[in-house]
Design an enzyme around this catalytic site. Structure first.
Site, PDB file in Angstrom:
ATOM      1  N   GLU A 177     -23.150 -64.860  19.638  1.00 33.25           N
ATOM      2  CA  GLU A 177     -22.161 -63.890  20.126  1.00 33.25           C
ATOM      3  C   GLU A 177     -20.914 -64.597  20.670  1.00 33.25           C
ATOM      4  O   GLU A 177     -19.786 -64.192  20.398  1.00 33.25           O
ATOM      5  CB  GLU A 177     -22.809 -63.015  21.200  1.00 33.25           C
ATOM      6  CG  GLU A 177     -21.884 -61.953  21.705  1.00 33.25           C
ATOM      7  CD  GLU A 177     -22.579 -60.620  21.968  1.00 33.25           C
ATOM      8  OE1 GLU A 177     -23.750 -60.449  21.593  1.00 33.25           O
ATOM      9  OE2 GLU A 177     -21.927 -59.761  22.551  1.00 33.25           O
ATOM     10  N   ASP A 220     -28.064 -59.713  28.209  1.00 33.99           N
ATOM     11  CA  ASP A 220     -28.528 -58.753  27.203  1.00 33.99           C
ATOM     12  C   ASP A 220     -29.584 -59.359  26.284  1.00 33.99           C
ATOM     13  O   ASP A 220     -30.597 -58.725  25.963  1.00 33.99           O
ATOM     14  CB  ASP A 220     -27.349 -58.268  26.337  1.00 33.99           C
ATOM     15  CG  ASP A 220     -26.214 -57.743  27.182  1.00 33.99           C
ATOM     16  OD1 ASP A 220     -26.449 -57.425  28.363  1.00 33.99           O
ATOM     17  OD2 ASP A 220     -25.080 -57.665  26.671  1.00 33.99           O
TER      18      ASP A 220
HETATM   19  C1  GLA Z   1     -22.189 -57.347  28.996  1.00 34.23           C
HETATM   20  C2  GLA Z   1     -22.466 -58.818  28.705  1.00 34.23           C
HETATM   21  C3  GLA Z   1     -23.504 -59.371  29.661  1.00 34.23           C
HETATM   22  C4  GLA Z   1     -23.141 -59.078  31.123  1.00 34.23           C
HETATM   23  C5  GLA Z   1     -22.775 -57.610  31.298  1.00 34.23           C
HETATM   24  C6  GLA Z   1     -22.229 -57.312  32.668  1.00 34.23           C
HETATM   25  O1  GLA Z   1     -23.327 -56.570  28.729  1.00 34.23           O
HETATM   26  O2  GLA Z   1     -22.915 -58.979  27.382  1.00 34.23           O
HETATM   27  O3  GLA Z   1     -23.668 -60.746  29.465  1.00 34.23           O
HETATM   28  O4  GLA Z   1     -22.128 -59.925  31.561  1.00 34.23           O
HETATM   29  O5  GLA Z   1     -21.795 -57.181  30.348  1.00 34.23           O
HETATM   30  O6  GLA Z   1     -23.222 -57.492  33.629  1.00 34.23           O
END
Ligand code: GLA
Length: 386
Positions: free
Chosen positions: A164, A176
């Site tokens: 990513e 995530d």
């Molecule tokens: C997105 C990013 C995560 C995290 C969240 C905020 O989902 O992919 O890595 O930083 O935002 O907590």
């Protein structure tokens, strides 16, 4: 029909042979700990029952062919990609995620052509990590077909994050992907991003007559990419000015002293990160002691901090949170990166219908898109399905 049966059937029709296996990975809700991951801090996500499912079989010509199946059962094919020629920037749109995953695996010596058929019930553009689910499901499928390497789940999450960051070009943290790979049914995952240490914290809302209601606002403000990157850079700059490796290193007791050293535009970012890390620790403490309903105020405090200090909320998220609280939710907050996407509300099961009706009515009154609401049950992480 299950998604696994669906992708298997479509695979067989499309390729005239059975898939060698089916793998899947879930989307996530982050219960608390927002924007803390790229500051080496703490997060507490749980996996959704919604998954991306991949049927796969190897091919010998070094190509990666990706097909997606929608509700109409008709597969959509992306142009097959030669894995040895994949480079960041060369692939755009959703197929950049499977391509990025194949690119990272190639760097680890795993390079095998494959036919993939994907189907998903993870809402997209809702801040529920459909992209991480896609990366993780494809990673498991390609690793499963290859069979030589057996990286552990946290390593796969890091590899997916790398796809990513370095291939797709989104500077996300590891929240995530770790949630998608490592969560367990009936639990929230307490992750210390710096050490990588994990604890599965029991999170059985039903035992308390409670539910986590997800409110997908269906708002998607274009700021997501730039707003996210700006906050991240702001945090890195603040850590540099404070002389620490990451904002994780600022303790609540040292917060005022730290804030006094910072320019006005960075101080609120630091206040959010330091207080949010503490809220994660407090929430975990409450859950460990079996007092699940008492996490509500921490959730709401997190939202206020994201709204006023970190400034990543928006009108729709604030409306969802305020209306849910007015309707009796024990706590509510935006979840994920912000700028649209979803909010969560902790509600008594017998009040859920009422909260849903009130949130829907409030959006209608404000002439906003009708939100999508569902109850999120903490579910299992990525796995082989068949
Ligand atoms: C997105 C990013 C995560 C995290 C969240 C905020 O989902 O992919 O890595 O930083 O935002 O907590």
């Amino acid at each position: 029909m299950s998604l696994a049966a669906q992708v298997s059937g479509v695979f067989r029709k499309l390729y005239n042979r059975p898939a060698q296996g089916v793998w899947s990975a879930p989307g996530r809700v982050n219960l608390i700990g927002e924007h803390t991951d790229y500051n080496d801090g703490f997060v507490l996500p749980f996996a959704l029952p919604h998954r991306i499912v991949v049927a796969a079989a190897p091919r010998d010509d070094g190509l990666l062919a990706v097909n997606t199946v929608g509700a109409d059962e008709r597969p959509q094919r992306a142009e097959p990609m030669r894995i040895s020629e994949l480079e960041p920037g060369a692939v755009s749109g959703w197929s950049a995620y499977p391509a990025g995953m194949a690119w990272v695996l190639r760097a680890h010596g795993i390079e095998r052509g494959a036919d993939l058929v994907l189907a998903s019930d993870v809402p997209t553009g809702a801040g529920l990590s459909s992209s991480a689910a896609l990366e993780c499901a494809v990673a498991l499928a390609l690793l499963g077909l290859d069979g030589t390497a057996r990286p552990d789940r946290s390593t796969i999450a890091r590899w997916a994050q790398r796809a990513e960051n370095d291939f797709v070009g989104m500077p996300s943290g590891v929240l995530d992907q770790t949630a998608s790979m490592c969560c367990r049914e009936g639990h929230a995952l307490f992750l210390d991003v710096r050490s990588g240490e994990q604890e599965q914290v029991p999170f059985q809302t039903a035992e308390h007559g409670l539910e986590v209601l997800v409110i997908d606002t269906r708002a998607n403000h274009a700021l997501v990419d730039s707003g996210y990157g700006d906050r991240r850079k702001g945090c890195e700059r603040a850590a540099e000015l404070l002389g620490v490796p990451a904002l994780r290193d600022i303790e609540p007791a040292g917060l005022d002293a730290a804030l006094a050293k910072l320019p006005d535009e960075l101080a609120p970012l630091v206040r959010h990160i330091v207080t949010e890390n503490q809220r994660v620790l407090d929430t975990v403490q409450v859950l460990r002691s079996g007092e699940l309903p008492s996490i509500g105020p921490h959730l709401t405090a997190s939202h206020d901090s994201l709204r006023h200090d970190y400034q990543v909320s928006c009108r729709e998220l604030d409306l969802a949170v305020e209306t849910a609280l007015d309707a009796g939710a024990l706590g509510a907050r935006m979840t994920g990166a912000g700028f649209g996407g979803s909010a969560i509300a902790l509600v008594h099961s017998d009040r859920r219908a009422d909260v849903e009706a009130k949130v829907t009515a409030a959006f209608r009154k404000e002439r906003l898109r009708c939100p999508r609401l569902f109850t999120a049950v903490p579910s299992a992480g990525a796995a082989r399905e068949r």
